[in-house]
Write an enzyme that holds these catalytic residues in place. Structure first.
Site, PDB file in Angstrom:
ATOM      1  N   ASP A  10      32.822  45.175  48.136  1.00  0.00           N
ATOM      2  CA  ASP A  10      33.341  43.706  48.113  1.00  0.00           C
ATOM      3  C   ASP A  10      34.120  43.630  49.725  1.00  0.00           C
ATOM      4  OD1 ASP A  10      35.276  41.357  46.927  1.00  0.00           O
ATOM      5  OD2 ASP A  10      36.753  42.427  47.302  1.00  0.00           O
ATOM      6  N   SER A  11      34.684  42.210  49.719  1.00  0.00           N
ATOM      7  CA  SER A  11      34.394  41.930  51.378  1.00  0.00           C
ATOM      8  C   SER A  11      36.500  42.642  51.380  1.00  0.00           C
ATOM      9  CB  SER A  11      34.760  40.789  51.387  1.00  0.00           C
ATOM     10  OG  SER A  11      35.872  40.406  50.906  1.00  0.00           O
ATOM     11  N   CYS A  73      32.194  41.258  43.810  1.00  0.00           N
ATOM     12  CA  CYS A  73      32.919  40.152  44.481  1.00  0.00           C
ATOM     13  C   CYS A  73      32.444  39.450  44.426  1.00  0.00           C
ATOM     14  CB  CYS A  73      32.518  41.134  46.240  1.00  0.00           C
ATOM     15  SG  CYS A  73      32.255  39.375  46.782  1.00  0.00           S
ATOM     16  N   GLU A 152      45.423  39.921  50.216  1.00  0.00           N
ATOM     17  CA  GLU A 152      44.665  40.992  51.630  1.00  0.00           C
ATOM     18  C   GLU A 152      46.712  41.720  52.263  1.00  0.00           C
ATOM     19  OE1 GLU A 152      41.895  42.839  52.542  1.00  0.00           O
ATOM     20  OE2 GLU A 152      40.415  42.094  50.804  1.00  0.00           O
ATOM     21  N   CYS A 182      37.703  35.257  41.358  1.00  0.00           N
ATOM     22  CA  CYS A 182      37.995  36.232  42.575  1.00  0.00           C
ATOM     23  C   CYS A 182      38.222  37.625  41.850  1.00  0.00           C
ATOM     24  CB  CYS A 182      38.350  35.362  43.698  1.00  0.00           C
ATOM     25  SG  CYS A 182      38.327  36.405  44.977  1.00  0.00           S
ATOM     26  N   HIS A 184      39.976  39.353  44.092  1.00  0.00           N
ATOM     27  CA  HIS A 184      41.452  39.311  43.766  1.00  0.00           C
ATOM     28  C   HIS A 184      42.776  38.853  43.629  1.00  0.00           C
ATOM     29  CE1 HIS A 184      39.331  40.430  48.074  1.00  0.00           C
ATOM     30  NE2 HIS A 184      40.332  40.637  48.675  1.00  0.00           N
TER      31      HIS A 184
HETATM   32  N1  DGL Z   1      36.981  38.924  46.021  1.00  0.00           N
HETATM   33  C1  DGL Z   1      35.770  38.243  46.413  1.00  0.00           C
HETATM   34  C2  DGL Z   1      35.481  37.802  45.210  1.00  0.00           C
HETATM   35  O1  DGL Z   1      35.358  37.734  44.154  1.00  0.00           O
HETATM   36  C3  DGL Z   1      36.156  37.625  47.845  1.00  0.00           C
HETATM   37  C4  DGL Z   1      37.199  37.376  48.113  1.00  0.00           C
HETATM   38  C5  DGL Z   1      37.195  36.578  49.953  1.00  0.00           C
HETATM   39  O2  DGL Z   1      36.159  36.971  50.942  1.00  0.00           O
HETATM   40  O3  DGL Z   1      36.526  35.720  50.357  1.00  0.00           O
HETATM   41  O4  DGL Z   1      34.923  36.079  46.005  1.00  0.00           O
END
Ligand code: DGL
Length: 265
Positions: A10-11, A73, A152, A182, A184
């Site tokens: 993931d990011s 992600c 984050e 997402c 997150h």
């Molecule tokens: N967790 C990510 C997603 O599922 C990326 C969020 C990001 O880096 O903007 O899209």
């Protein structure tokens, strides 16, 4: 049986919501997790950049001898999975397909809200895949560009988080299910719940993948030892809040982070 680790990518900290579910359902599996914190956020980047970063993430995980890769992600799944899935000789799984199948099989769901990054919503990947299997679904797409950065930072239940989620959820109260598109966003589950009708379902893609991994992957790939798995977490940049958010999310004070030695560009 195959004791090599599963790779996850993931990011940043978001993919740990998927990691947590895999750990719960398949505790014997070894996992190598990569958070590309140096390139965060992915949600506002071009498709070309996302494909490039996804390839680098996959190549790093392959250098750790993984047997399969979960792109934990939504942004990378929606924009890069189609390009990368046949380039490498391990199975590569994204968060969209298993979740779409789950919804397609659940005939009580008629109206679906999708919250995700701007890039994911722009790609229309969720809506296109859902409508292929259930053409009569009513779908409401909602980009939520601030939420991944707030996650984050660990801002997941303060007043700003409450206001942001309330604003993004305008017009979504009555959906039958809300896809957290997402990875997150499961960190905001409580706040999403407060903005939905009481019986609406909140879909955490990590739970769907973890539940289905045994069907998705070939049986020989599973680790059937009765020893608990090992976890290695790598970040492309360690100057960030990853550890404190990860400790809360995984409810552990014993998380070790390593710096990814590969250069990402
Ligand atoms: N967790 C990510 C997603 O599922 C990326 C969020 C990001 O880096 O903007 O899209």
């Amino acid at each position: 049986m195959d004791t090599r680790p599963i790779g996850m990518f993931d990011s940043g900290v978001g993919g740990l919501t998927v990691f947590k579910e895999i750990k719960k359902y398949l505790p014997n599996e070894n996992i190598v997790y990569l958070g590309d914190t140096k390139s965060f956020p992915y949600g506002s980047k071009s498709k070309e950049s996302i494909i490039n970063l996804t390839k680098q993430g996959i190549e790093f995980l392959l250098s750790k001898n993984v047997k399969a890769i979960i792109i934990a992600c939504g942004t990378a799944t929606s924009q890069a999975l189609d390009t990368v899935k046949n380039l490498y000789n391990v199975p590569i799984i994204g968060i969209i397909e298993p979740t779409v199948k789950y919804i397609a099989n659940n005939k009580n769901l008629h109206t679906i809200g999708i919250v995700a990054t701007a890039g994911t919503i722009r790609s229309n990947a969720w809506a296109n895949n859902l409508l292929k299997l259930r053409p009569n679904l009513e779908i409401i797409n909602r980009p939520c560009p601030l939420l991944a950065s707030m996650a984050e930072e660990g801002w997941i239940d303060n007043d700003i988080a409450k206001l942001a989620v309330k604003e993004y959820m305008k017009g979504l109260y009555d959906v039958d299910a809300l896809i957290l598109g997402c990875t997150h966003y499961p960190l905001f589950t409580k706040l999403f719940k407060e903005n939905l009708k009481p019986n609406a379902e909140i879909i955490n893609t990590g739970t769907v993948i973890a539940n289905n991994l045994k069907l998705i992957l070939n049986k020989q790939l599973f680790n059937e030892s009765n020893k608990l798995g090992n976890y290695d977490i790598y970040l492309t940049d360690t100057e960030c809040n990853f550890l404190s958010v990860a400790e809360k999310l995984l409810n552990s004070k014993d998380i070790k982070i390593q710096k990814c030695e590969q250069k990402f560009c």
